[in-house]
Design a protein around this motif. Structure first.
Motif, PDB file in Angstrom:
ATOM      1  N   VAL A  50       0.830  -1.201   0.000  1.00 57.70           N
ATOM      2  CA  VAL A  50       0.000   0.000   0.000  1.00 57.70           C
ATOM      3  C   VAL A  50       0.864   1.252   0.000  1.00 57.70           C
ATOM      4  N   SER A  51       0.302   2.338  -0.514  1.00 51.74           N
ATOM      5  CA  SER A  51       0.976   3.635  -0.447  1.00 51.74           C
ATOM      6  C   SER A  51       0.763   4.229   0.939  1.00 51.74           C
ATOM      7  N   ASP A  52       1.518   5.267   1.281  1.00 50.32           N
ATOM      8  CA  ASP A  52       1.450   5.833   2.633  1.00 50.32           C
ATOM      9  C   ASP A  52       0.092   6.453   2.938  1.00 50.32           C
ATOM     10  N   GLY A  53      -0.659   6.871   1.909  1.00 51.96           N
ATOM     11  CA  GLY A  53      -1.957   7.487   2.155  1.00 51.96           C
ATOM     12  C   GLY A  53      -3.120   6.516   2.154  1.00 51.96           C
ATOM     13  N   PHE A  54      -2.850   5.243   1.913  1.00 51.72           N
ATOM     14  CA  PHE A  54      -3.916   4.259   1.728  1.00 51.72           C
ATOM     15  C   PHE A  54      -4.741   4.059   3.003  1.00 51.72           C
ATOM     16  N   LEU A  55      -4.104   3.741   4.110  1.00 52.33           N
ATOM     17  CA  LEU A  55      -4.831   3.463   5.349  1.00 52.33           C
ATOM     18  C   LEU A  55      -5.539   4.698   5.911  1.00 52.33           C
ATOM     19  N   PRO A  56      -4.893   5.881   5.957  1.00 51.13           N
ATOM     20  CA  PRO A  56      -5.627   7.070   6.415  1.00 51.13           C
ATOM     21  C   PRO A  56      -6.834   7.387   5.541  1.00 51.13           C
ATOM     22  N   LEU A  57      -6.720   7.123   4.242  1.00 54.26           N
ATOM     23  CA  LEU A  57      -7.824   7.380   3.326  1.00 54.26           C
ATOM     24  C   LEU A  57      -9.046   6.523   3.693  1.00 54.26           C
ATOM     25  N   LEU A  58      -8.806   5.293   4.181  1.00 53.21           N
ATOM     26  CA  LEU A  58      -9.888   4.408   4.591  1.00 53.21           C
ATOM     27  C   LEU A  58     -10.359   4.680   6.015  1.00 53.21           C
ATOM     28  N   GLY A  59      -9.690   5.601   6.698  1.00 48.65           N
ATOM     29  CA  GLY A  59     -10.062   5.894   8.078  1.00 48.65           C
ATOM     30  C   GLY A  59      -9.578   4.868   9.067  1.00 48.65           C
ATOM     31  N   VAL A  60      -8.517   4.137   8.740  1.00 47.13           N
ATOM     32  CA  VAL A  60      -7.980   3.090   9.614  1.00 47.13           C
ATOM     33  C   VAL A  60      -7.041   3.713  10.641  1.00 47.13           C
ATOM     34  N   ARG A  61      -7.208   3.349  11.898  1.00 41.57           N
ATOM     35  CA  ARG A  61      -6.315   3.781  12.975  1.00 41.57           C
ATOM     36  C   ARG A  61      -5.622   2.552  13.546  1.00 41.57           C
ATOM     37  N   PRO A  62      -4.341   2.632  13.835  1.00 41.64           N
ATOM     38  CA  PRO A  62      -3.634   1.445  14.326  1.00 41.64           C
ATOM     39  C   PRO A  62      -4.082   1.062  15.737  1.00 41.64           C
ATOM     40  N   ALA A  63      -4.171  -0.247  15.989  1.00 41.70           N
ATOM     41  CA  ALA A  63      -4.449  -0.711  17.344  1.00 41.70           C
ATOM     42  C   ALA A  63      -3.204  -0.590  18.208  1.00 41.70           C
ATOM     43  N   LEU A  79      13.256  -1.030   5.853  1.00 40.87           N
ATOM     44  CA  LEU A  79      12.025  -1.728   5.507  1.00 40.87           C
ATOM     45  C   LEU A  79      11.112  -1.845   6.729  1.00 40.87           C
ATOM     46  N   THR A  80       9.845  -1.555   6.561  1.00 39.35           N
ATOM     47  CA  THR A  80       8.885  -1.598   7.669  1.00 39.35           C
ATOM     48  C   THR A  80       7.651  -2.384   7.262  1.00 39.35           C
ATOM     49  N   THR A  81       6.907  -2.840   8.260  1.00 42.42           N
ATOM     50  CA  THR A  81       5.674  -3.575   8.011  1.00 42.42           C
ATOM     51  C   THR A  81       4.687  -3.318   9.142  1.00 42.42           C
ATOM     52  N   ILE A  82       3.410  -3.519   8.847  1.00 41.41           N
ATOM     53  CA  ILE A  82       2.334  -3.462   9.837  1.00 41.41           C
ATOM     54  C   ILE A  82       1.697  -4.844   9.888  1.00 41.41           C
ATOM     55  N   LEU A  83       1.560  -5.388  11.093  1.00 41.03           N
ATOM     56  CA  LEU A  83       0.950  -6.701  11.270  1.00 41.03           C
ATOM     57  C   LEU A  83      -0.570  -6.569  11.318  1.00 41.03           C
ATOM     58  N   ALA A 128      -1.906 -10.819   6.361  1.00 42.42           N
ATOM     59  CA  ALA A 128      -1.142 -10.953   7.606  1.00 42.42           C
ATOM     60  C   ALA A 128      -0.199  -9.774   7.779  1.00 42.42           C
ATOM     61  N   PHE A 129       0.285  -9.204   6.655  1.00 40.06           N
ATOM     62  CA  PHE A 129       1.219  -8.081   6.688  1.00 40.06           C
ATOM     63  C   PHE A 129       0.776  -7.003   5.710  1.00 40.06           C
ATOM     64  N   LEU A 130       1.130  -5.777   6.024  1.00 36.74           N
ATOM     65  CA  LEU A 130       1.025  -4.675   5.072  1.00 36.74           C
ATOM     66  C   LEU A 130       2.413  -4.092   4.900  1.00 36.74           C
ATOM     67  N   PHE A 131       2.781  -3.816   3.642  1.00 37.19           N
ATOM     68  CA  PHE A 131       4.084  -3.235   3.325  1.00 37.19           C
ATOM     69  C   PHE A 131       3.893  -1.944   2.534  1.00 37.19           C
ATOM     70  N   PRO A 132       4.784  -0.996   2.688  1.00 41.69           N
ATOM     71  CA  PRO A 132       4.737   0.188   1.805  1.00 41.69           C
ATOM     72  C   PRO A 132       5.125  -0.203   0.398  1.00 41.69           C
ATOM     73  N   VAL A 133       4.456   0.362  -0.583  1.00 48.65           N
ATOM     74  CA  VAL A 133       4.706  -0.030  -1.962  1.00 48.65           C
ATOM     75  C   VAL A 133       6.038   0.490  -2.482  1.00 48.65           C
ATOM     76  N   ARG A 134       6.530   1.635  -1.956  1.00 42.95           N
ATOM     77  CA  ARG A 134       7.875   2.170  -2.214  1.00 42.95           C
ATOM     78  C   ARG A 134       8.158   2.360  -3.709  1.00 42.95           C
ATOM     79  N   LEU A 135       7.327   3.152  -4.362  1.00 49.77           N
ATOM     80  CA  LEU A 135       7.550   3.458  -5.775  1.00 49.77           C
ATOM     81  C   LEU A 135       8.582   4.565  -5.913  1.00 49.77           C
ATOM     82  N   ASP A 136       9.277   4.542  -7.031  1.00 53.40           N
ATOM     83  CA  ASP A 136      10.317   5.534  -7.307  1.00 53.40           C
ATOM     84  C   ASP A 136       9.807   6.496  -8.383  1.00 53.40           C
ATOM     85  N   PRO A 137       9.563   7.768  -8.049  1.00 51.39           N
ATOM     86  CA  PRO A 137       9.045   8.719  -9.055  1.00 51.39           C
ATOM     87  C   PRO A 137       9.980   8.889 -10.240  1.00 51.39           C
ATOM     88  N   SER A 138      11.281   8.761 -10.004  1.00 59.02           N
ATOM     89  CA  SER A 138      12.234   8.952 -11.112  1.00 59.02           C
ATOM     90  C   SER A 138      12.162   7.829 -12.136  1.00 59.02           C
TER      91      SER A 138
END
Length: 770
Positions: A50-63, A79-83, A128-138
């Motif tokens: 997911v992109s960094d704005g994906f979860l806030p856009l859905l109104g998701v708050r971390p537990a 590298l980071t992940t959300i369980l 089970a996991f969410l990862f940032p998609v980490r696209l490169d604009p260049s």
């Protein structure tokens, strides 16, 4: 037009997010599978990118912890992940110290930064996991359509305005990212923005089934109300002298009507309470037989909203079946009713009309449901007769296997590893054959691309047809039971030597050459550039999207191909293995299958283990689900209709006891009296059947989308499966999709060309995390 729905590219995402005038924010996502090691046995689990704005856009708050930031979504950062909350509980027992812990995923170390709230899911995915998609604009471009995008409309913005704004940004996207597709090429492929509600993706086509079932339940409710109303009429008629006496003594019409209504409400509430008990038990059955395509099935329950709705329906039903007698008998004819014997004198056609009308309505409505369930039965039978492109699916065990670059770095060695795994699987006692492919029919793993045929050049300015592609091992067609109609299948020499060969399905061959034999030796290729590949075999058609859809026009390539999609050596690391065993034994062989795979490499977890029969049943799940529930509703309606008809005839006979006695006294035979009663019942049933047929002709057309191989009004009393299958033989072009690039490190993409690419299976994942 006609190419289906494509996903988003990185170039369109960056432009839409930065230049739009109609969205609060834009998010990007993709689904995948990852291999987790170091916690217990290696396991393969579902993940979301997911992109960094994906979860806030859905109104998701971390537990617990935090969500992704722009820094997490940038290449070169740790590298980071959300369980997911579920995985956190299962693997870490809800330990709050999991934040900051490092997990090994796809051979790379990843830091845990958060936990999703309990119950978080996105569409059908339970990651089970969410990862940032980490696209490169260049490195972004227009042409790799690998991701799906969501956006939240700004207040007051309509869907049409959003579509217009996206159209405005298309030329801007091409200008900002010139290395991808040109504006002329986009127009050639007739690509245009599509904005639709997220609800459409979540609900899909299941709303047709749900509306049908709601209608069936409504009809059963109407029949039940008519039945109870008939019983109330009988009961009130038995009290008509009492009502007349009370009226004569000064009782008001409102008081008498109120008594009838209160009696009806009491019965209705008692019945509603019993219905809730049955509903609670029925929910278990619904979860057991409900198709996977039914969204949020596990969340269906007796919530306060459901209870309030049930209470409202119960009260309305009670009013419905008690209102008719309340209105009919609160103004009795005092003289007639108070006369001794008035009951018998008052019985005539007028007094029977209401009860007879309700009985006829019950039979009519029951017949509508019976006809509907009959059509569903015939559709289900037609689906079972379709040849899907494989045989005896109950004998085939399937599972997914991903070979990360951390385990096998060399591309050629991947194919050798796959061959070695298949050899070990074939040695298992009870296994007839084994093979592997990028997907099996109906599993949802699709890859599509434009396909060129040497003898049929594409006119200038026209887009080539898009075909579905699969990469398969030798023995795949034999293991699946798909007959070879002409030529030969692949060999391991074709794989390791990267021979320029291909196999196509019968409908592909007939589209161009009429006869499958004529296709042998003809040349095709996957894009405008690249080497031509010779067709060496033609196999039977495959219903890749389900038995209720047309067979898909398919092109098969060997597992290892040279100079493909701009890649020097093209190989697939995520494939589906198929193992054919003796009948009734596939699941029993799972321990030996797992041991055979781990004897080659112990770090390769098996994922999505299931039989081919399970996959096959999913394609008929919607029809079978509707069939079961509609048949239950029809059976209940028929039972209620029979009871109602019997009640009317029985009461009519009871009121004519004196008449029948006189008939018998003057010489009427028993069979004459019996015939008189039977004729009355047959007359009511006949009128009900006639009305029911008329209603069915109109109402069953609403369920046409659920039918297969038959029609709502089938005058010939036979299915039209042959006609449908003839239509199925027509070629089916698919949408063009992008796919990932293997040179990237976190979520490797498979090419860097500007050609439109097929999308890889969404569950395939990065070999190395970047």
């Amino acid at each position: 037009e006609g190419r289906g729905v494509m996903h988003q590219s990185d170039g369109t995402y960056f432009t839409y997010r930065e230049e739009n005038r109609v969205f609060e924010d834009v998010g990007l996502w993709d689904n995948a599978q990852v291999t987790v090691t170091g916690l217990a046995e290696p396991e393969r689990v579902v993940a979301l990118l997911v992109s960094d704005g994906f979860l806030p856009l859905l109104g998701v708050r971390p537990a617990l912890g935090r969500l992704f930031t722009a820094e997490d979504d940038t290449r070169g950062t740790p590298l980071t992940t959300i369980l997911s909350h579920r995985y956190w509980q299962q693997r870490f027992a809800g330990d709050p110290d999991v934040i900051g812990r490092t997990i090994t995923i796809n051979g790379a170390s990843v830091d845990v930064i958060g936990v999703t709230p309990e119950g978080f899911r996105f569409m059908e995915w339970d990651p089970a996991f969410l990862f940032p998609v980490r696209l490169d604009p260049s490195a972004a471009r227009v042409g790799r359509f690998n991701y799906q995008a969501i956006a939240r409309l700004s207040p007051g913005v309509t869907q049409e305005e959003a579509t217009a704004d996206l159209e405005r940004m298309i030329p801007m996207t091409v200008e900002k990212f010139p290395r991808g597709l040109t504006l002329e090429r986009l127009r050639e492929y007739e690509l245009a923005p599509l904005v639709r509600p997220l609800k459409a993706d979540i609900v899909g086509e299941v709303d047709t089934v749900l509306w049908l079932l709601l209608g069936a339940v409504g009809i059963v409710l109407l029949i039940a109300c008519a039945n109870v109303a008939n019983l109330f009429l009988v009961r009130v008629e038995a009290r008509h002298r009492e009502v007349a006496v009370r009226t004569a003594l000064g009782a008001g019409r409102g008081g008498v009507a109120r008594e009838f209504l209160l009696e009806g409400l009491a019965l209705g509430i008692l019945g509603g309470a019993g219905g809730l008990g049955l509903a609670w038990a029925g929910l278990e059955l619904l979860e057991a037989i409900g198709p996977e395509s039914l969204p949020r099935l596990e969340r269906i329950g007796l919530t306060p909203t459901v209870l309030l709705f049930s209470l409202g329906i119960t009260l309305l039903a009670a009013l419905a079946f008690s209102l008719l007698p309340a209105l009919k008998y609160t103004h009795p004819n005092l003289i007639t009713s108070l006369k001794e014997g008035g009951r018998g004198a008052g019985e005539g056609r007028q007094r029977h009309l209401s009860r007879n009308g309700l009985a006829v309505a019950q039979v009519s409505l029951a017949l509508v449901l019976l006809i509907g369930s009959g059509l569903m039965i015939r559709s289900f039978q037609a689906l079972r007769r379709v040849q899907p492109g494989f045989e005896r699916p109950e004998e085939v065990l399937t599972f997914q296997l991903f070979i990360p670059s951390a385990e096998v770095a060399d591309d050629r060695a991947v194919a050798r590893t796959q061959e070695e795994i298949l050899e070990h699987l074939s040695r298992i006692p009870g296994v007839a054959s084994a093979a592997t492919a990028t997907s099996v029919p109906m599993d949802g793993r699709h890859n599509n691309n434009s396909t060129y045929v040497a003898d049929f050049p594409v006119p200038e300015g026209d887009a080539p047809p898009s075909r579905r592609h699969k990469f398969v091992s030798p023995g795949y067609f034999e293991t699946m039971g798909n007959p070879l109609l002409a030529g030969r299948s692949f060999t391991w020499a074709d794989v390791h030597d990267m021979t320029t060969v291909a196999v196509v399905t019968e409908n592909f061959a007939r589209e161009y050459w009429d006869d499958p034999v004529e296709a042998i030796g003809k040349r095709i290729r996957e894009g405008r550039a690249g080497e031509w590949k010779a067709i060496v075999g033609v196999v039977g058609n495959v219903h890749d999207d389900g038995v209720d859809r047309r067979p898909t026009s398919l092109v098969y390539w060997p597992l290892l191909v040279a100079d493909f999609w701009g890649t020097e050596i093209f190989e697939w690391r995520s494939t589906v293995y198929v193992v054919r065993a003796a009948p009734g034994t596939p699941e029993d062989l799972l321990p030996q299958v797992r041991e055979a795979v781990w004897s080659v490499n112990p770090n390769l977890p098996l994922a999505s283990v299931r039989t081919l029969e399970t996959i096959h049943q999913r394609s008929t799940a919607r029809t079978s689900f509707a069939l079961v529930l509609l048949t239950i509703a029809a059976a209940v309606a028929l039972l209620l209709g029979i009871v109602g008809l019997y009640g009317v005839v029985a009461y009519s006979v009871s009121t004519r006891t004196r008449e029948i006695g006189i008939r018998v006294a003057i010489g009427a035979r028993r069979q004459d009296v019996t015939g008189m009663v039977i004729r009355q019942g047959l007359l009511l049933a006949g009128i009900g059947v006639a009305c029911g047929f008329v209603a069915a002709v109109a109402l069953t057309r609403l369920m046409e989308a659920l039918l297969f191989g038959t029609e709502p009004v089938d005058r010939s009393h036979r299915t039209h499966a042959a006609e449908h299958l003839a239509q199925c033989a027509e070629p089916d072009t698919q949408d063009l999709r992008g796919r990932p690039d293997p040179e990237a490190r976190l979520y490797p993409r498979l090419h860097r060309s500007t050609e439109l690419r097929p999308r890889p299976h969404p569950e395939s994942v990065p070999s190395v995390l970047r």
